[in-house]
Enzyme design. Structure first.
Site, PDB file in Angstrom:
ATOM      1  N   CYS A  29       0.852  -1.185   0.000  1.00 15.88           N
ATOM      2  CA  CYS A  29       0.000   0.000   0.000  1.00 15.88           C
ATOM      3  C   CYS A  29       0.890   1.236   0.000  1.00 15.88           C
ATOM      4  O   CYS A  29       1.838   1.340   0.767  1.00 15.88           O
ATOM      5  CB  CYS A  29      -0.945   0.094   1.182  1.00 15.88           C
ATOM      6  SG  CYS A  29      -2.170  -1.215   1.231  1.00 15.88           S
ATOM      7  N   ARG A  89       4.141  -0.403  -4.620  1.00 18.30           N
ATOM      8  CA  ARG A  89       3.804  -0.892  -3.284  1.00 18.30           C
ATOM      9  C   ARG A  89       2.477  -1.645  -3.261  1.00 18.30           C
ATOM     10  O   ARG A  89       2.109  -2.237  -2.240  1.00 18.30           O
ATOM     11  CB  ARG A  89       3.756   0.278  -2.303  1.00 18.30           C
ATOM     12  CG  ARG A  89       5.049   1.061  -2.253  1.00 18.30           C
ATOM     13  CD  ARG A  89       4.947   2.173  -1.259  1.00 18.30           C
ATOM     14  NE  ARG A  89       4.964   1.662   0.082  1.00 18.30           N
ATOM     15  CZ  ARG A  89       6.047   1.525   0.832  1.00 18.30           C
ATOM     16  NH1 ARG A  89       7.213   1.897   0.359  1.00 18.30           N
ATOM     17  NH2 ARG A  89       5.970   1.035   2.044  1.00 18.30           N
ATOM     18  N   TRP A 129      -2.670  -2.790  -1.765  1.00 20.40           N
ATOM     19  CA  TRP A 129      -2.399  -4.217  -1.866  1.00 20.40           C
ATOM     20  C   TRP A 129      -3.361  -4.844  -0.863  1.00 20.40           C
ATOM     21  O   TRP A 129      -3.242  -4.622   0.350  1.00 20.40           O
ATOM     22  CB  TRP A 129      -0.942  -4.526  -1.498  1.00 20.40           C
ATOM     23  CG  TRP A 129      -0.568  -5.955  -1.750  1.00 20.40           C
ATOM     24  CD1 TRP A 129      -0.131  -6.496  -2.924  1.00 20.40           C
ATOM     25  CD2 TRP A 129      -0.595  -7.027  -0.807  1.00 20.40           C
ATOM     26  NE1 TRP A 129       0.107  -7.837  -2.763  1.00 20.40           N
ATOM     27  CE2 TRP A 129      -0.169  -8.196  -1.487  1.00 20.40           C
ATOM     28  CE3 TRP A 129      -0.959  -7.138   0.542  1.00 20.40           C
ATOM     29  CZ2 TRP A 129      -0.078  -9.438  -0.858  1.00 20.40           C
ATOM     30  CZ3 TRP A 129      -0.865  -8.380   1.164  1.00 20.40           C
ATOM     31  CH2 TRP A 129      -0.423  -9.509   0.471  1.00 20.40           C
ATOM     32  N   ASN A 179      -2.560   1.747   5.628  1.00 20.00           N
ATOM     33  CA  ASN A 179      -1.653   0.681   5.212  1.00 20.00           C
ATOM     34  C   ASN A 179      -1.402  -0.175   6.450  1.00 20.00           C
ATOM     35  O   ASN A 179      -1.073   0.366   7.504  1.00 20.00           O
ATOM     36  CB  ASN A 179      -0.338   1.309   4.718  1.00 20.00           C
ATOM     37  CG  ASN A 179       0.758   0.288   4.482  1.00 20.00           C
ATOM     38  OD1 ASN A 179       0.494  -0.901   4.371  1.00 20.00           O
ATOM     39  ND2 ASN A 179       1.990   0.760   4.413  1.00 20.00           N
ATOM     40  N   GLY A 180      -1.576  -1.488   6.336  1.00 17.60           N
ATOM     41  CA  GLY A 180      -1.334  -2.361   7.483  1.00 17.60           C
ATOM     42  C   GLY A 180      -2.567  -3.203   7.773  1.00 17.60           C
ATOM     43  O   GLY A 180      -3.453  -3.345   6.921  1.00 17.60           O
ATOM     44  N   GLU A 216      16.836 -18.455  -6.592  1.00 17.83           N
ATOM     45  CA  GLU A 216      16.527 -17.079  -6.999  1.00 17.83           C
ATOM     46  C   GLU A 216      16.007 -17.056  -8.443  1.00 17.83           C
ATOM     47  O   GLU A 216      15.063 -16.338  -8.759  1.00 17.83           O
ATOM     48  CB  GLU A 216      17.792 -16.209  -6.828  1.00 17.83           C
ATOM     49  CG  GLU A 216      17.671 -14.758  -7.261  1.00 17.83           C
ATOM     50  CD  GLU A 216      16.637 -13.934  -6.484  1.00 17.83           C
ATOM     51  OE1 GLU A 216      16.073 -14.420  -5.499  1.00 17.83           O
ATOM     52  OE2 GLU A 216      16.392 -12.802  -6.928  1.00 17.83           O
ATOM     53  N   LYS A 226      12.286 -15.721  -9.492  1.00 24.43           N
ATOM     54  CA  LYS A 226      12.088 -14.664 -10.496  1.00 24.43           C
ATOM     55  C   LYS A 226      11.069 -15.125 -11.539  1.00 24.43           C
ATOM     56  O   LYS A 226      10.209 -14.368 -11.960  1.00 24.43           O
ATOM     57  CB  LYS A 226      13.410 -14.325 -11.217  1.00 24.43           C
ATOM     58  CG  LYS A 226      14.403 -13.542 -10.406  1.00 24.43           C
ATOM     59  CD  LYS A 226      14.049 -12.085 -10.363  1.00 24.43           C
ATOM     60  CE  LYS A 226      14.316 -11.396  -9.070  1.00 24.43           C
ATOM     61  NZ  LYS A 226      13.819 -11.853  -7.821  1.00 24.43           N
ATOM     62  N   GLU A 275       7.523 -15.242 -10.038  1.00 27.68           N
ATOM     63  CA  GLU A 275       7.009 -13.891  -9.811  1.00 27.68           C
ATOM     64  C   GLU A 275       6.595 -13.213 -11.108  1.00 27.68           C
ATOM     65  O   GLU A 275       5.571 -12.547 -11.169  1.00 27.68           O
ATOM     66  CB  GLU A 275       8.117 -12.998  -9.207  1.00 27.68           C
ATOM     67  CG  GLU A 275       8.431 -13.239  -7.769  1.00 27.68           C
ATOM     68  CD  GLU A 275       9.564 -12.314  -7.281  1.00 27.68           C
ATOM     69  OE1 GLU A 275       9.417 -11.762  -6.208  1.00 27.68           O
ATOM     70  OE2 GLU A 275      10.585 -12.161  -7.975  1.00 27.68           O
ATOM     71  N   HIS A 303      16.823 -38.113  -5.607  1.00 29.57           N
ATOM     72  CA  HIS A 303      16.000 -38.572  -4.480  1.00 29.57           C
ATOM     73  C   HIS A 303      14.528 -38.229  -4.688  1.00 29.57           C
ATOM     74  O   HIS A 303      13.768 -38.167  -3.731  1.00 29.57           O
ATOM     75  CB  HIS A 303      16.522 -37.973  -3.173  1.00 29.57           C
ATOM     76  CG  HIS A 303      17.929 -38.401  -2.854  1.00 29.57           C
ATOM     77  ND1 HIS A 303      18.248 -39.709  -2.585  1.00 29.57           N
ATOM     78  CD2 HIS A 303      19.092 -37.712  -2.813  1.00 29.57           C
ATOM     79  CE1 HIS A 303      19.557 -39.807  -2.366  1.00 29.57           C
ATOM     80  NE2 HIS A 303      20.093 -38.598  -2.503  1.00 29.57           N
ATOM     81  N   LYS A 311       5.969  -4.725  -3.575  1.00 32.95           N
ATOM     82  CA  LYS A 311       7.418  -4.684  -3.366  1.00 32.95           C
ATOM     83  C   LYS A 311       7.801  -4.817  -1.898  1.00 32.95           C
ATOM     84  O   LYS A 311       8.778  -5.471  -1.559  1.00 32.95           O
ATOM     85  CB  LYS A 311       7.995  -3.393  -3.933  1.00 32.95           C
ATOM     86  CG  LYS A 311       9.485  -3.354  -3.771  1.00 32.95           C
ATOM     87  CD  LYS A 311      10.174  -2.959  -5.023  1.00 32.95           C
ATOM     88  CE  LYS A 311      11.652  -3.183  -4.941  1.00 32.95           C
ATOM     89  NZ  LYS A 311      12.045  -4.500  -5.436  1.00 32.95           N
TER      90      LYS A 311
END
Ligand code: G6P
Length: 615
Positions: free
Chosen positions: A2, A27, A75, A101-102, A484, A488, A491, A507, A610
């Site tokens: 947010c 955000r 968000w 926000n929160g 990583e 990527k 995402e 395995h 983000k």
């Protein structure tokens, strides 16, 4: 998570706020909305689900004039990402507007209290509760907005940044924060609020950090800061060292592409100033070398890409210092009973410095008297503020949601920490440390060279963009790089991507391999770790034998690896512990290119934000 903007001054509040929201969109982008106290004394709001372009369309042809306003880009946590749940939320009389926000953890209880008093809710959010509570407090006390906000904040549980407008007082805005970000921007005859400085970087470089549990009232001529009980508080002034250009695309189609290219300078800037007169220096760090000498255990806590940087740190720190290192997701560490004491160094890695899981992990570590060192890219953020020491990465603003230059800068930073520990504990001679640091200083040039491969990776990306899945394998520091690379791809390209430690393939995961399945192999250098190299060759052979398409990231001139590669991506020869700084680069490019070939917005992947300021 947010983005919030607020403005009081002499410009059109709507223009400043919408522009600020555009800069904070990374955000969250589930919905966007604005509220302005208009010149005719009414509270005007507009909000729309989806990206800011949708809000732009909503505002087209509408005239909202006024010099006091605020905005929000969301968000979603509580309530679906639709128009109804978009912020701002207002009270029943249209006097108070709030953006949040929160998460307000006790909102259900507060909401039922308000419903008993006859309040009708118009959204499914926890945030609307605040508008009604503040309106009720104002009605009961007859006081001013700042007093009402303080009284309400004392009742709220959870993490929040709140910004509120009172239609009857257009001269000011009131905001509050607890464990969620908020900074002030101080201009000439105008004052700004933002979740981060990107919100107002165009207008002023003078900023003020707010502390925990504070309420601020901003006016065009300044601000008044208090705690939740009204006692005066002091903010911390700082000058923003990012320029506007750094927060713009600079000719690239996406921020992520620009940020990927900025990695040589981001790593060089992070290394700069950490080697003075033959000694590693942690100049921004406030840790006594005596504390470093006593460290007998290291915990790295982080989330997402930062966690992968932590996995790389483990290899380097253990190798250079012989201190055991554990690496844990902050969200797991936080709710466990990890074995820590005064001699434990907890390294909290966070680009934003505001990730709620990492922040809580820091608090958990401090409660147990461990020493906490933050590695952070954002000056004055909450995590460095609550840590004992900080080492800043100097990557500049990263706007693309997927971490690129901040990840490689974090890797450089953890390597500096490893060398600093080795120096303090005497586990490496001075000349060895100097040699390792010289290797590190050569890395920006190697990264630049690796970036030249982008074109060949682009061609490959188009060929495999329609694959059902892609697997990634690596060993040693190649394994976190594989993780990583897979992250990527998930995402950005919304593709099924899994990473495995290459030795583990046999395995179980090897059962996934079928004809033409792309498997990305992160090869260690044949020189640095010959045994690892040999084992990896066997692993690629097993993968190839089962018909997979092998995409091999190998050191230049590695002819043995080339034999098994359907596609070979050659990176410069560098020491093994530093190799993630080059092997990660093609994987970033690969994910971005596949995502673009599939038609996705690589700066704003679906469902993500983000910085994640909720647990
Ligand atoms: C989010 C981002 C990731 C990032 C993670 C940790 O999930 O989407 O890219 O790695 O947060 O962020 P931090 O700011 O703590 O490094």
């Amino acid at each position: 998570m947010c983005g919030i903007v607020g403005y009081v001054g002499s410009r059109s509040a709507l223009d400043v706020v919408v522009e600020g929201l555009r800069r904070l969109e990374y955000r969250g982008y589930d919905s966007a909305g604005v509220a302005v106290i208009s010149e005719d004394g009414t509270l005007q709001t507009a909000k729309k689900a989806g990206r800011i372009e949708n809000l732009d369309r909503e505002l087209a042809g509408v005239t909202i004039t006024g010099q006091t306003g605020m905005g929000h880009t969301r968000w979603a946590t509580h309530g679906a990402p639709n128009d109804r749940n978009a912020h701002p939320h207002t009270d029943s009389f249209g006097r108070i507007a709030v953006v949040h926000n929160g998460i307000i953890e006790n909102y259900a209880e507060l909401q039922s209290e308000l419903e008993h008093r006859g309040v009708e809710f118009r959204s499914d959010t926890d945030s609307e509760t605040v508008a009604h509570l503040v309106a009720a407090e104002l009605a009961a006390s007859g006081g001013v907005l700042a007093d009402a906000v303080r009284a309400v904040c004392r009742r709220l549980q959870g993490a929040f940044t709140l910004v509120l407008l009172d239609r009857d007082h257009p001269e000011s805005i009131v905001a509050a924060r607890r464990s969620s970000p908020l900074v002030l921007g101080i201009g000439e005859g105008e004052t700004f609020l933002g979740s981060d400085v990107a919100a107002f970087i165009e207008f002023t470089k003078n900023a003020v950090e707010l502390g925990q549990d504070q309420v601020v009232e901003i006016r065009s001529d300044g601000y008044t800061l208090t705690d939740f009980y009204g006692a005066p508080a002091q903010g911390k002034h700082f000058t923003i060292d990012w320029d506007l250009q750094a927060a713009e695309k600079g000719g690239y189609d996406f921020f992520m592409l620009k940020e990927t290219q900025e990695q040589p300078s981001a790593v060089a800037d992070t290394l700069r100033s950490h080697f003075v007169n033959g000694q590693i220096t942690l100049d921004e760090q406030r840790l006594d070398p005596g504390v470093l000498r006593e460290v007998d255990k290291v915990f790295v806590v982080a989330c997402g890409s930062a966690y992968h940087a932590g996995l790389i740190a483990k290899h380097a720190i253990e190798h250079w210092t012989r201190i055991p290192v554990e690496v844990e997701y902050a969200s797991e560490f936080r709710y466990r009973d990890p074995v820590l004491d005064r001699q434990t160094l907890v390294v909290a890695i966070s680009q934003s410095g505001e990730t709620a899981d990492t922040l809580e992990a820091v608090r958990h570590a401090k409660d147990q008297r461990a020493t906490v060192l933050a590695i952070c890219n954002t000056n004055g953020a909450q995590i460095p503020r609550e840590s004992d020491a900080v080492l800043y990465t100097h990557a500049g603003p990263e706007i693309g949601v997927a971490a690129t230059k901040t990840f490689t800068s974090q890797v450089a930073a953890v390597l500096i920490v490893g060398l600093a520990l080795a120096q303090a504990r005497g586990t490496k001679y001075g000349d060895e440390i100097r040699a390792e640091f010289a290797n590190l200083q050569a890395m920006p040039a190697h990264i630049a060279k690796t970036l030249e491969l982008a074109d060949s990776v682009r061609t490959l990306a188009r060929e495999i963009a329609d694959s059902k899945a892609i697997l990634f394998v690596g060993r040693h520091v190649g394994y976190p790089v594989a993780l990583e690379g897979a992250l990527k791809l998930k995402e950005l390209a919304y593709m099924h991507a899994e990473a495995f430690a290459a030795g583990e393939l046999k395995h179980g995961p090897i059962a996934l391999i079928e004809q033409d399945l792309p498997v990305v192999v992160v090869m260690p250098s044949p020189v640095g770790r010959p045994v690892l190299h040999q084992k990896m060759l066997s692993n690629i052979a097993e993968i190839s034998a089962r018909g997979a398409r092998t995409i091999v990231i190998a050191t230049e001139g590695d002819e043995l690896a080339a034999k098994y590669a359907t596609n070979l991506i050659e990176v410069p020869a560098v020491p093994t512990l530093l190799s993630p700084l080059v092997t990660t680069i093609p994987l970033q490019v690969l994910a971005a290119e596949i995502a673009q070939a599939r038609g996705f917005d690589i700066d704003k992947p679906r469902n993500l934000a983000k910085s994640v300021t909720v647990e």
